[in-house]
Write an enzyme that holds these catalytic residues in place. Structure first.
Site, PDB file in Angstrom:
ATOM      1  N   GLU A   1       0.893  -1.243   0.184  1.00 21.71           N
ATOM      2  CA  GLU A   1       0.095   0.043   0.131  1.00 21.71           C
ATOM      3  C   GLU A   1       0.953   1.401   0.081  1.00 21.71           C
ATOM      4  O   GLU A   1       1.430   1.401   0.893  1.00 21.71           O
ATOM      5  CB  GLU A   1      -0.679  -0.026   1.383  1.00 21.71           C
ATOM      6  CG  GLU A   1      -1.778   0.707   1.270  1.00 21.71           C
ATOM      7  CD  GLU A   1      -2.591   0.814   2.761  1.00 21.71           C
ATOM      8  OE1 GLU A   1      -2.809   2.012   3.171  1.00 21.71           O
ATOM      9  OE2 GLU A   1      -2.884  -0.221   3.150  1.00 21.71           O
TER      10      GLU A   1
ATOM     11  N   ASP B   1      -4.718  10.393   9.990  1.00 21.09           N
ATOM     12  CA  ASP B   1      -3.197   9.711  10.197  1.00 21.09           C
ATOM     13  C   ASP B   1      -2.817  10.408  11.513  1.00 21.09           C
ATOM     14  O   ASP B   1      -2.848  11.513  11.890  1.00 21.09           O
ATOM     15  CB  ASP B   1      -2.128   9.984   9.065  1.00 21.09           C
ATOM     16  CG  ASP B   1      -2.376   8.838   8.131  1.00 21.09           C
ATOM     17  OD1 ASP B   1      -2.452   7.715   8.086  1.00 21.09           O
ATOM     18  OD2 ASP B   1      -2.723   9.591   6.861  1.00 21.09           O
TER      19      ASP B   1
END
Ligand SMILES: Cc1ncc(COP(=O)(O)O)c(C=O)c1O
Lengths: 257, 390
Positions: free
Chosen positions: A48, A59
């Site tokens: 990924e 995040d």
């Protein structure tokens, strides 16, 4: 390589998938290919590759910092696709990014470029299912999988809708929160995995960072684990990066067997 | 439920935020007409916030600039800005929903302060995220928040301003969804926030309608408001949308209308931004060719933002609202001008609206009767002004 093909291969071998996230361009665009090669060589089944966005709200600090380093080092959308085209690895590649970078290029244009570069799937953490109709259609035409996320607080109704519209696999977020290395993984993940009514593989991510976590998730019924911050922290350390990446990858993959 | 204003709006958020957004939408639709909710809110607006605020005829300014100028005195709202109209509404809603904790972002510190007030008053644990650049330039507000028991978290990522504070608040919300309400401070973010904030701020426009009718016997020719996220603008504009009144949204022109690959030297997202996705909404965004969000610039922390509310983006696209901009220097001149002429020290944000009226009074486009939304008072900006004069 198609994601489904990879999962079939692994099924035959009775293994679970190790999905490795790194941010493209971290620490710089020149180094990323060697990092990806090391991860694949040591046993990562799917890569990924993050296309860094200036405002990554899903995040935690580790991947935020990686994103900053990558953008500072000159990573951008054009270089991202060039880099992917030049990669010589025989595993499925997934593009993980935020929706504005796709929207800005025009979804059709972006997805076409993904297909040309050899990307097999898209993960967009700020694009929930009900905003994704157009993108799903385009991805279908281009043969790219749309991997949607489900979370511990997702309603049964949405779980069903997401399962029916996802392709490739279903991304099961292990906890309420953002990405980042965790100490413990919630024991509720097994229940969440059970509730998902789908033939697609289920991949658990967010907070998974060591062999013990991997083994727990496999025991809980995951078909794959997604590890990101643990790799990114090694890259950030600048200390023996390639050999340490290989070492942890091997160990994590052992947990998938 | 339609979550869009034309092409703008929507809910571009992580899946974890879908349940709280749905819960919020349902609770809002349920309580907004609930007699107990509205009577409590009206009581707070009157007795805590000090509403209604005057519509003040600025006689000296009018004489000098040759048109009739009225100031809607939101600077007199408790706390010193319009922000409390929204925080009272949302905090009360959060109370009715059984939430225990409030989080907020703040730019100028006015929304943070207004959140700290309602947090103290209604008994919430309160945490405010603020860009480290804004912490430095709006210190009095940081101290005010702390006095009222709010924890202020300085955010050191990205442009270190409101955009980054919103990112951090969203990350907090994703982590603490069950007991926390994200009290967003402007008409931005995912639906239903743009609607909720606009509704709670519309008290400004409703009052103006009544007041101006009483004084002038007619509506003004124009209404002028500054626009960061757009809450004071939407609040005063919304009740006038169907009337023959020109609406001007004044953005921060900063140093100049120029951008490079990382930085916009202004914050004029309506006037110069392009369609994009920021903080959960499709709207006008300052961004580069790839879609990376630019760092914005303005002397006014509360206008220093790379996005703008989706409904305001829509209204400016249809031409109902006219976007315009004022530079830092022009805003500073207006700050001094209003102080000297009327004995009212305006916030640097509101100074943009004042500057626009001063600049355009002669042009005829404003007509002969104008209402300016004086969204806040300037005490918080004195340090910035003093530093600039050194
Ligand atoms: C006094 C004042 N006016 C205006 C603004 C801009 O916000 P909005 O555009 O949402 O009214 C702020 C924001 O902090 C403010 O403090």
């Amino acid at each position: 390589m198609r994601i489904s093909q990879k999962f079939e291969e692994l099924k035959d071998k009775n293994e679970k998938a190790l999905i490795a996230y790194v941010c493209a361009g971290d620490p710089d665009p020149e180094t990323t290919p060697s990092i990806v090669n090391a991860l694949v060589e040591a046993g990562a089944d799917i890569i990924e590759l993050g296309l860094p966005f200036s405002d990554p709200v899903a995040d935690g600090p580790t991947i935020q910092a990686a994103t900053c380093r990558a953008i500072e080092a000159g990573m951008n959308t054009e270089r991202y696709f060039e880099m992917i085209k030049d990669l010589k690895v025989n595993v499925p590649l997934i593009c993980m990014t935020y929706y504005n970078l796709i929207y800005r290029q025009g979804s059709k244009n972006f997805v076409k470029k993904c297909a040309e570069a050899g990307i097999s799937g898209l993960i967009i953490p700020d694009l929930p299912l009900h905003e994704a109709d157009e993108l799903i259609e385009i991805c279908k035409e281009e043969g790219i999988d749309n991997i949607f996320l489900v979370a511990p607080n997702t309603s049964d109704q949405r779980l069903d809708a997401i399962s029916s519209k996802s392709s490739g696999f279903i991304y099961v977020v292990s906890k309420l929160g953002v990405t980042g290395e965790g100490k413990n993984i919630s024991s509720n993940v097994a229940g969440l995995l059970d509730k998902i009514n789908s033939n697609l593989p289920k991949a658990v991510g967010f907070g998974i960072s060591n062999r013990k976590h991997v083994e727990e998730m496999v025991a809980a019924g995951a078909d794959a684990v997604i590890v990101g911050s643990a790799f990114v922290n090694i890259i950030a350390s600048k200390d023996n990066v390639i050999s340490r990446l290989k070492e942890i990858t091997k160990d994590l993959k052992e947990g998938c067997r | 439920m339609n979550h869009y204003y034309g092409d703008y709006g929507g809910q571009y958020v992580p899946e974890i935020l879908m349940p709280p957004l749905q819960e919020l939408e349902e609770a809002y639709e349920q309580y907004k007409a609930d007699p107990e909710f509205t009577s409590q809110l009206n009581d707070y607006l009157e007795n805590y916030a000090g509403r209604s605020t005057p519509l003040y005829y600025a006689k000296n300014m009018s004489a000098k600039y040759g048109i009739k100028i009225y100031l809607k005195r939101e600077d007199l709202v408790h706390g010193g800005a319009h922000k409390l109209n929204n925080t009272l509404g949302q905090a009360l809603l959060a109370k009715f929903m059984g939430k225990k904790r409030l989080i907020a972002e703040t730019g100028a510190g006015q929304h943070g302060t207004a959140t700290a007030m309602v947090g103290a008053k209604l008994g919430f644990e309160t945490m405010v995220y603020m860009g480290s650049k804004d912490v430095k330039r709006q210190l009095p507000n940081v101290y005010r928040m702390k006095l009222m028991g709010t924890e202020v978290v300085s955010v050191d990522t990205g442009s270190k301003t409101m955009k980054d504070a919103i990112n951090e608040a969203l990350r907090d919300w994703v982590t603490n969804v069950s007991d926390t309400h994200y009290l967003i401070g402007s008409v931005v973010g995912p639906y239903p926030f743009p609607k909720i904030v606009r509704d709670f701020q519309s008290v400004i426009g409703r009052e103006v309608k009544e007041q101006v009718m009483k004084i002038e016997g007619r509506y003004p020719d124009s209404i002028v408001a500054c626009a960061g996220g757009g809450s004071n603008a939407m609040g005063i504009f919304y009740p006038f949308l169907d009337d023959e009144v020109n609406l001007f949204a004044v953005e921060a022109g900063g140093e100049k209308l120029r951008e490079d690959d990382k930085i916009a030297y202004h914050s004029a997202s309506l006037a110069t931004g392009e369609e994009g996705i920021l903080h959960g909404a499709r709207t006008k965004v300052l961004q580069n060719r790839d879609g990376q969000i630019l760092e914005s610039t303005s002397v006014a922390a509360g206008l220093d933002y790379a996005g703008v509310g989706p409904e305001l983006a829509r209204l400016s696209e249809t031409g109902r609202v006219k976007p315009c901009y004022i530079t830092d220097m022009e805003a500073l001149e207006a700050f001094h001008e209003l102080s000297r002429l009327e004995g009212i020290i305006p916030a640097l944000e509101s100074s943009h609206a004042i500057a626009y009226v001063m600049k355009m009074a002669d042009s005829g486009i404003l007509g002969d009767t104008v209402v300016i939304n004086l969204s806040g008072r300037g005490d918080k900006d004195l340090q910035t002004i003093m530093d600039m004069e050194d």
